[in-house]
Design a protein around this motif. Sequence first.
Motif, short mmCIF file in Angstrom:
data_model
loop_
_atom_site.label_atom_id
_atom_site.label_comp_id
_atom_site.label_asym_id
_atom_site.label_seq_id
_atom_site.Cartn_x
_atom_site.Cartn_y
_atom_site.Cartn_z
N GLY A 192 -48.12 88.86 9.45
CA GLY A 192 -48.79 87.61 9.43
C GLY A 192 -49.57 87.52 10.80
O GLY A 192 -50.06 86.63 11.06
N SER A 206 -54.31 92.58 8.25
CA SER A 206 -55.11 92.67 7.16
C SER A 206 -56.29 91.81 7.11
O SER A 206 -57.36 92.34 6.71
N SER A 207 -56.42 90.80 7.84
CA SER A 207 -57.46 89.96 7.68
C SER A 207 -58.54 90.61 8.68
O SER A 207 -59.73 90.48 8.14
#
Length: 360
Positions: free
Chosen positions: A38, A42-43
């Motif tokens: 989180g 990946s973003s």
Amino acid sequence: MLALKNLVKTYENGHQAVKGVSVDIKQGEFIVLVGPSGCGKSSILRSIAGLESITGGEIHLNNRRIDNEKPASRDIAMVFQNYALYPHMTVYENLAYGLKNRGIDRDTIESKIEKVAKTLKIADYLERKPAKLSGGQRQRVAMGRAIVRDPQLFLFDEPLSNLDASLRAHMRLEIKKLQRELAVTSVYVTHDQVEAMTLADRIIVLNQGEIEQIGTPAEVYHQPASTFVASFIGSPAMNFHQAEIADGVINFEHQSIFIAEYAHLSAQTIQLGIRPEHAVLEPSKSGLSFSLTVQAVEPLGPNQLVHGLVNDKVFTALTPELHFASKQVLTLHVAKQHLHLFDKNGQRLQALAQEVAQAS
Ligand code: ADP
């Protein structure tokens, strides 16, 4: 070579996953983005690939701004965690697919695939469908598909997380060798600090969408910028204990030691960081000594983790295989160069260079 300039990603629900990330990545460098689930890894990767549009900032690849280009024209190849192979195609067809789409002729495709298949040791499986391959073989095919495209940049999204532990260690080494051989700039995402340490030229440690530290594996291990980095890199995690410092004298557990390199710091309460592997049974000439009351021992094979209490606070040490009884009191020592000092906000307190400290 790859530059992220103040990259911001806010999702439609208003969640800001990346909060202004800037980094310059050199040609041929292997960069690992690491951090807990989180934190925005990946973003960032998907923004570079063009699978997500960005909210703010710029992305440059080889002096070309790419953040407004379509994914297909960015000249970037991505290797996914779930391999993303076409199940109805053979390995050969999977490798050829992207090249065919780009209108490359059959002979060129064949010679490229032959070369890559040899490098990745998948030449014997070219006629098989992905379902008839092991996890490691599928992962190689996914890598092969990225390599045949001769991209300017490789992106890896947790490519080893579906493999079992021994295969993961093996493939980790293969990826490292391959990346060195091909010298293609790579950005690799993982939540596994061992992968980050072993693969990276430089590690970027992320915390809630922001960079905590960028550095070589040795830098993030030996000079963690914050308690966050210190607890994330290194396993088992660093121990933290409250201590006082004034005029370079650290007071901890009824002991005082003077460290000239810290004499410039104002008097304050600090968090003293000690890695389990640096709390040892042999006395050191200069350093701290303290008592640990043993609670539990976990054998690891070559050595063992000893969990216990230092002044009612949990502490873990890594010792050779020795028998310790429960409640036994050990004296542990830590050399002064292995002490990490953090302020009350968890930011590293820098030591002055030894020469400067001695002169002042
Ligand atoms: P990581 O890869 O480090 O686990 P991500 O980049 O996947 O982190 O996610 C960062 C944050 O953004 C997380 O809080 C996640 O829940 C949120 N997020 C990811 N994708 C979306 C989405 N499509 N819409 C809304 N929030 C998202």
